[in-house]
Motif scaffolding. Structure first.
Motif, PDB file in Angstrom:
ATOM      1  N   LEU A   1       0.824  -1.207   0.000  1.00  0.00           N
ATOM      2  CA  LEU A   1       0.000   0.000   0.000  1.00  0.00           C
ATOM      3  C   LEU A   1       0.859   1.259   0.000  1.00  0.00           C
ATOM      4  CD1 LEU A   1      -2.864  -0.967   2.447  1.00  0.00           C
ATOM      5  CD2 LEU A   1      -3.060  -0.493   0.006  1.00  0.00           C
ATOM      6  N   LEU A   2       1.927   1.247   0.778  1.00  0.00           N
ATOM      7  CA  LEU A   2       2.812   2.407   0.831  1.00  0.00           C
ATOM      8  C   LEU A   2       3.468   2.654  -0.524  1.00  0.00           C
ATOM      9  CD1 LEU A   2       4.115   4.556   2.676  1.00  0.00           C
ATOM     10  CD2 LEU A   2       5.970   2.943   3.042  1.00  0.00           C
ATOM     11  N   ILE A   3       3.861   1.597  -1.186  1.00  0.00           N
ATOM     12  CA  ILE A   3       4.499   1.747  -2.500  1.00  0.00           C
ATOM     13  C   ILE A   3       3.491   2.226  -3.543  1.00  0.00           C
ATOM     14  CG2 ILE A   3       5.557   0.456  -4.399  1.00  0.00           C
ATOM     15  CD1 ILE A   3       6.981  -1.219  -2.233  1.00  0.00           C
ATOM     16  N   SER A   4       2.297   1.637  -3.542  1.00  0.00           N
ATOM     17  CA  SER A   4       1.325   1.996  -4.576  1.00  0.00           C
ATOM     18  C   SER A   4       0.707   3.372  -4.347  1.00  0.00           C
ATOM     19  CB  SER A   4       0.226   0.942  -4.669  1.00  0.00           C
ATOM     20  OG  SER A   4      -0.520   0.905  -3.475  1.00  0.00           O
ATOM     21  N   LEU A   5       0.578   3.796  -3.101  1.00  0.00           N
ATOM     22  CA  LEU A   5      -0.012   5.101  -2.801  1.00  0.00           C
ATOM     23  C   LEU A   5       1.034   6.151  -2.442  1.00  0.00           C
ATOM     24  CD1 LEU A   5      -3.015   3.915  -0.624  1.00  0.00           C
ATOM     25  CD2 LEU A   5      -3.031   4.499  -3.053  1.00  0.00           C
ATOM     26  N   GLY A   6       2.296   5.841  -2.657  1.00  0.00           N
ATOM     27  CA  GLY A   6       3.388   6.722  -2.248  1.00  0.00           C
ATOM     28  C   GLY A   6       3.337   8.101  -2.871  1.00  0.00           C
ATOM     29  N   ALA A   7       2.872   8.212  -4.106  1.00  0.00           N
ATOM     30  CA  ALA A   7       2.841   9.515  -4.777  1.00  0.00           C
ATOM     31  C   ALA A   7       1.766  10.425  -4.193  1.00  0.00           C
ATOM     32  CB  ALA A   7       2.604   9.315  -6.266  1.00  0.00           C
ATOM     33  N   ARG A   8       0.745   9.841  -3.581  1.00  0.00           N
ATOM     34  CA  ARG A   8      -0.363  10.641  -3.039  1.00  0.00           C
ATOM     35  C   ARG A   8      -0.172  11.040  -1.578  1.00  0.00           C
ATOM     36  NH1 ARG A   8      -4.544   6.431  -5.365  1.00  0.00           N
ATOM     37  NH2 ARG A   8      -4.133   6.764  -7.568  1.00  0.00           N
ATOM     38  N   LEU A   9       0.848  10.527  -0.948  1.00  0.00           N
ATOM     39  CA  LEU A   9       1.076  10.841   0.464  1.00  0.00           C
ATOM     40  C   LEU A   9       1.604  12.264   0.612  1.00  0.00           C
ATOM     41  CD1 LEU A   9       2.766   7.541   1.660  1.00  0.00           C
ATOM     42  CD2 LEU A   9       0.453   8.295   2.139  1.00  0.00           C
ATOM     43  N   PRO A  10       1.318  12.922   1.755  1.00  0.00           N
ATOM     44  CA  PRO A  10       1.814  14.288   1.949  1.00  0.00           C
ATOM     45  C   PRO A  10       3.329  14.362   2.145  1.00  0.00           C
ATOM     46  CG  PRO A  10       0.653  13.522   3.902  1.00  0.00           C
ATOM     47  CD  PRO A  10       0.470  12.475   2.837  1.00  0.00           C
ATOM     48  N   PHE A  11       3.973  13.244   2.433  1.00  0.00           N
ATOM     49  CA  PHE A  11       5.425  13.197   2.546  1.00  0.00           C
ATOM     50  C   PHE A  11       5.933  12.160   1.561  1.00  0.00           C
ATOM     51  CE2 PHE A  11       3.725  10.054   5.393  1.00  0.00           C
ATOM     52  CZ  PHE A  11       4.532   8.949   5.202  1.00  0.00           C
ATOM     53  N   LYS A  12       7.168  12.294   1.155  1.00  0.00           N
ATOM     54  CA  LYS A  12       7.767  11.360   0.215  1.00  0.00           C
ATOM     55  C   LYS A  12       8.555  10.304   0.989  1.00  0.00           C
ATOM     56  CE  LYS A  12       6.266  13.534  -3.305  1.00  0.00           C
ATOM     57  NZ  LYS A  12       4.954  13.107  -3.732  1.00  0.00           N
ATOM     58  N   PRO A  13       8.125   9.045   0.928  1.00  0.00           N
ATOM     59  CA  PRO A  13       8.875   8.007   1.642  1.00  0.00           C
ATOM     60  C   PRO A  13      10.311   7.921   1.124  1.00  0.00           C
ATOM     61  CG  PRO A  13       6.788   7.159   0.799  1.00  0.00           C
ATOM     62  CD  PRO A  13       6.978   8.532   0.235  1.00  0.00           C
ATOM     63  N   GLY A  14      11.258   7.906   2.044  1.00  0.00           N
ATOM     64  CA  GLY A  14      12.655   7.830   1.651  1.00  0.00           C
ATOM     65  C   GLY A  14      13.337   9.177   1.547  1.00  0.00           C
ATOM     66  N   HIS A  15      12.593  10.257   1.532  1.00  0.00           N
ATOM     67  CA  HIS A  15      13.176  11.603   1.460  1.00  0.00           C
ATOM     68  C   HIS A  15      12.653  12.411   2.640  1.00  0.00           C
ATOM     69  CE1 HIS A  15      14.969  10.984  -2.439  1.00  0.00           C
ATOM     70  NE2 HIS A  15      13.838  10.439  -2.848  1.00  0.00           N
ATOM     71  N   LEU A  16      13.168  12.120   3.805  1.00  0.00           N
ATOM     72  CA  LEU A  16      12.716  12.770   5.025  1.00  0.00           C
ATOM     73  C   LEU A  16      13.723  13.814   5.467  1.00  0.00           C
ATOM     74  CD1 LEU A  16      11.524   9.599   6.955  1.00  0.00           C
ATOM     75  CD2 LEU A  16      10.114  11.229   5.729  1.00  0.00           C
ATOM     76  N   PRO A  17      13.268  14.781   6.253  1.00  0.00           N
ATOM     77  CA  PRO A  17      14.223  15.749   6.799  1.00  0.00           C
ATOM     78  C   PRO A  17      15.264  15.031   7.664  1.00  0.00           C
ATOM     79  CG  PRO A  17      11.975  16.451   7.202  1.00  0.00           C
ATOM     80  CD  PRO A  17      11.899  15.062   6.652  1.00  0.00           C
ATOM     81  N   GLY A  18      16.488  15.432   7.561  1.00  0.00           N
ATOM     82  CA  GLY A  18      17.559  14.799   8.323  1.00  0.00           C
ATOM     83  C   GLY A  18      18.381  13.844   7.495  1.00  0.00           C
ATOM     84  N   ASP A  19      17.964  13.559   6.269  1.00  0.00           N
ATOM     85  CA  ASP A  19      18.753  12.711   5.387  1.00  0.00           C
ATOM     86  C   ASP A  19      19.985  13.483   4.913  1.00  0.00           C
ATOM     87  OD1 ASP A  19      16.812  10.843   5.703  1.00  0.00           O
ATOM     88  OD2 ASP A  19      15.916  11.124   3.725  1.00  0.00           O
ATOM     89  N   ILE A  20      21.046  12.762   4.679  1.00  0.00           N
ATOM     90  CA  ILE A  20      22.298  13.387   4.276  1.00  0.00           C
ATOM     91  C   ILE A  20      22.415  13.323   2.756  1.00  0.00           C
ATOM     92  CG2 ILE A  20      24.808  13.242   4.419  1.00  0.00           C
ATOM     93  CD1 ILE A  20      24.388  11.954   7.203  1.00  0.00           C
ATOM     94  N   VAL A  21      22.533  14.481   2.118  1.00  0.00           N
ATOM     95  CA  VAL A  21      22.701  14.564   0.666  1.00  0.00           C
ATOM     96  C   VAL A  21      23.910  15.441   0.388  1.00  0.00           C
ATOM     97  CG1 VAL A  21      21.675  15.231  -1.525  1.00  0.00           C
ATOM     98  CG2 VAL A  21      20.221  14.344   0.289  1.00  0.00           C
TER      99      VAL A  21
END
Length: 71
Positions: A19-39
Protein backbone atom coordinates in the motif's frame (compact mmCIF):
# COMPACT_ATOMS: atom_id res chain seq x y z
CA UNK A 1 0.24 -22.04 16.12
CA UNK A 2 3.37 -19.82 16.19
CA UNK A 3 4.07 -20.41 12.50
CA UNK A 4 0.54 -19.35 11.56
CA UNK A 5 0.78 -16.18 13.64
CA UNK A 6 4.17 -15.34 12.14
CA UNK A 7 2.84 -15.83 8.61
CA UNK A 8 -0.14 -13.57 9.34
CA UNK A 9 2.14 -10.83 10.68
CA UNK A 10 4.47 -11.11 7.68
CA UNK A 11 1.46 -10.97 5.36
CA UNK A 12 0.21 -7.82 7.09
CA UNK A 13 3.63 -6.21 6.79
CA UNK A 14 3.78 -7.08 3.08
CA UNK A 15 0.29 -5.64 2.59
CA UNK A 16 1.28 -2.41 4.36
CA UNK A 17 4.47 -2.15 2.28
CA UNK A 18 2.49 -2.72 -0.92
CA UNK A 19 0.00 0.00 0.00
CA UNK A 20 2.81 2.41 0.83
CA UNK A 21 4.50 1.75 -2.50
CA UNK A 22 1.32 2.00 -4.58
CA UNK A 23 -0.01 5.10 -2.80
CA UNK A 24 3.39 6.72 -2.25
CA UNK A 25 2.84 9.51 -4.78
CA UNK A 26 -0.36 10.64 -3.04
CA UNK A 27 1.08 10.84 0.46
CA UNK A 28 1.81 14.29 1.95
CA UNK A 29 5.43 13.20 2.55
CA UNK A 30 7.77 11.36 0.21
CA UNK A 31 8.87 8.01 1.64
CA UNK A 32 12.65 7.83 1.65
CA UNK A 33 13.18 11.60 1.46
CA UNK A 34 12.72 12.77 5.02
CA UNK A 35 14.22 15.75 6.80
CA UNK A 36 17.56 14.80 8.32
CA UNK A 37 18.75 12.71 5.39
CA UNK A 38 22.30 13.39 4.28
CA UNK A 39 22.70 14.56 0.67
CA UNK A 40 26.08 15.63 -0.70
CA UNK A 41 26.13 16.93 -4.27
CA UNK A 42 29.39 17.40 -6.11
CA UNK A 43 30.18 18.04 -9.74
CA UNK A 44 30.90 14.33 -10.24
CA UNK A 45 27.87 12.82 -8.51
CA UNK A 46 25.51 12.67 -5.59
CA UNK A 47 25.86 10.83 -2.28
CA UNK A 48 22.56 10.17 -0.49
CA UNK A 49 22.35 8.51 2.92
CA UNK A 50 18.84 8.00 4.32
CA UNK A 51 19.66 8.58 7.99
CA UNK A 52 16.10 9.08 9.28
CA UNK A 53 14.60 6.00 7.56
CA UNK A 54 17.49 3.91 8.92
CA UNK A 55 16.80 5.15 12.44
CA UNK A 56 13.04 4.57 12.07
CA UNK A 57 13.59 1.05 10.73
CA UNK A 58 15.98 0.29 13.58
CA UNK A 59 13.46 1.53 16.15
CA UNK A 60 10.62 -0.46 14.59
CA UNK A 61 12.65 -3.66 14.39
CA UNK A 62 13.87 -3.24 17.97
CA UNK A 63 10.28 -2.90 19.17
CA UNK A 64 9.16 -5.94 17.17
CA UNK A 65 12.01 -8.09 18.45
CA UNK A 66 11.30 -6.98 22.02
CA UNK A 67 7.65 -7.99 21.58
CA UNK A 68 8.53 -11.43 20.25
CA UNK A 69 11.20 -11.97 22.91
CA UNK A 70 8.63 -11.56 25.72
CA UNK A 71 6.43 -14.42 24.48
Amino acid sequence: MNLGRTLMILGGLLLAAGLLISLGARLPFKPGHLPGDIVIRTKNGVFYFPLVPCLLASLLLSLLFALFRRR
